[in-house]
Design a protein around this motif. Structure first.
Motif, PDB file in Angstrom:
ATOM      1  N   UNK A  32       0.830  -1.202   0.000  1.00  0.00           N
ATOM      2  CA  UNK A  32       0.000   0.000   0.000  1.00  0.00           C
ATOM      3  C   UNK A  32       0.868   1.257   0.000  1.00  0.00           C
ATOM      4  N   UNK A  33       1.909   1.260   0.817  1.00  0.00           N
ATOM      5  CA  UNK A  33       2.819   2.413   0.863  1.00  0.00           C
ATOM      6  C   UNK A  33       3.517   2.602  -0.482  1.00  0.00           C
ATOM      7  N   UNK A  34       3.919   1.520  -1.127  1.00  0.00           N
ATOM      8  CA  UNK A  34       4.543   1.622  -2.442  1.00  0.00           C
ATOM      9  C   UNK A  34       3.551   2.191  -3.457  1.00  0.00           C
ATOM     10  N   UNK A  35       2.316   1.741  -3.379  1.00  0.00           N
ATOM     11  CA  UNK A  35       1.276   2.290  -4.250  1.00  0.00           C
ATOM     12  C   UNK A  35       1.077   3.776  -4.024  1.00  0.00           C
ATOM     13  N   UNK A  36       1.153   4.213  -2.782  1.00  0.00           N
ATOM     14  CA  UNK A  36       1.028   5.635  -2.466  1.00  0.00           C
ATOM     15  C   UNK A  36       2.175   6.434  -3.081  1.00  0.00           C
ATOM     16  N   UNK A  37       3.378   5.870  -3.041  1.00  0.00           N
ATOM     17  CA  UNK A  37       4.524   6.536  -3.666  1.00  0.00           C
ATOM     18  C   UNK A  37       4.289   6.672  -5.172  1.00  0.00           C
ATOM     19  N   UNK A  38       3.856   5.590  -5.798  1.00  0.00           N
ATOM     20  CA  UNK A  38       3.574   5.648  -7.238  1.00  0.00           C
ATOM     21  C   UNK A  38       2.501   6.686  -7.552  1.00  0.00           C
ATOM     22  N   UNK A  39       1.442   6.689  -6.764  1.00  0.00           N
ATOM     23  CA  UNK A  39       0.355   7.646  -6.966  1.00  0.00           C
ATOM     24  C   UNK A  39       0.876   9.074  -6.850  1.00  0.00           C
ATOM     25  N   UNK A  40       1.670   9.325  -5.817  1.00  0.00           N
ATOM     26  CA  UNK A  40       2.214  10.670  -5.614  1.00  0.00           C
ATOM     27  C   UNK A  40       3.145  11.063  -6.760  1.00  0.00           C
ATOM     28  N   UNK A  41       3.934  10.111  -7.226  1.00  0.00           N
ATOM     29  CA  UNK A  41       4.905  10.419  -8.280  1.00  0.00           C
ATOM     30  C   UNK A  41       4.237  10.737  -9.620  1.00  0.00           C
ATOM     31  N   UNK A  42       3.079  10.130  -9.876  1.00  0.00           N
ATOM     32  CA  UNK A  42       2.468  10.280 -11.195  1.00  0.00           C
ATOM     33  C   UNK A  42       1.141  11.029 -11.205  1.00  0.00           C
ATOM     34  N   UNK A  43       0.689  11.519 -10.065  1.00  0.00           N
ATOM     35  CA  UNK A  43      -0.661  12.082  -9.989  1.00  0.00           C
ATOM     36  C   UNK A  43      -0.830  13.428 -10.681  1.00  0.00           C
ATOM     37  N   UNK A  44       0.175  14.267 -10.656  1.00  0.00           N
ATOM     38  CA  UNK A  44       0.059  15.593 -11.284  1.00  0.00           C
ATOM     39  C   UNK A  44       1.327  15.907 -12.047  1.00  0.00           C
TER      40      UNK A  44
END
Length: 173
Positions: A32-44
């Motif tokens: 889940x934490x890794x997914x959050x990093x990916x989301x943050x890196x690619x969200x905007x």
């Protein structure tokens, strides 16, 4: 991104020694934490100017620190298991060396956060060694999982600041 991937691997591999229910929860939180990093890196889209490309000297420093880590890990692991009969400390040696290899990055990439990351990982490894040899034989896997979450946290931080102000490497000669 590599920092976060390494963190997730630390969590997934070392949670294996935890009781089943706890191990699954810890692994889930790591993914889940890794997914959050990916989301943050690619969200905007990234703001600010693009970082400068690292100089050849910066790439050499990067390559040397990674190479030294890859040489030191098996040498230290062999020494711990064969000479000192302490194979339980190998994972802490890995955590320590991963931390140490971030120290040169701070100057190369003008990013003091790498110093904090390095000392945090090396400190976890040192505390783990003391705990293992004195009172807590399962400390290595717990400390390695904590190190994984530290790497994930720093990965999230880097993804976050990368959106606002990309890290620029120094221009070395």
């Amino acid at each position: 991104m590599t920092i976060s991937l390494g963190g997730m691997l630390f969590v997934l591999i070392n949670a294996e020694t935890f009781p089943t229910d706890v191990g699954w929860l810890v692994r889930f939180l790591g993914v889940l934490a890794f997914g959050l990093v990916l989301w943050q890196a690619f969200r905007t889209p990234k703001r600010g100017k693009a970082p400068n490309r690292p100089s050849p000297a910066a790439w050499r420093t990067f390559a040397i620190s990674v190479a030294l880590m890859w040489v030191a890990i098996p040498l230290g692991a062999n020494l711990l298991s064969q000479q000192f009969n302490l194979p339980q400390l190998i994972v802490l040696w890995v955590v320590f060396m991963v931390g140490a290899h971030f120290l040169p990055f701070a100057s190369v990439f003008t990013a003091p956060l790498f110093v904090s990351l390095a000392w945090t990982l090396m400190g976890l490894a040192a505390v783990g060694v003391v705990l293992t040899l004195t009172v807590w034989p399962t400390a290595p896997s717990v400390m390695a999982v904590l190190a994984g979450f530290v790497l994930l946290g720093f990965g999230l931080w880097i993804a976050r600041i990368g959106r606002e102000n990309p890290v620029s490497p120094q221009q070395h000669a």
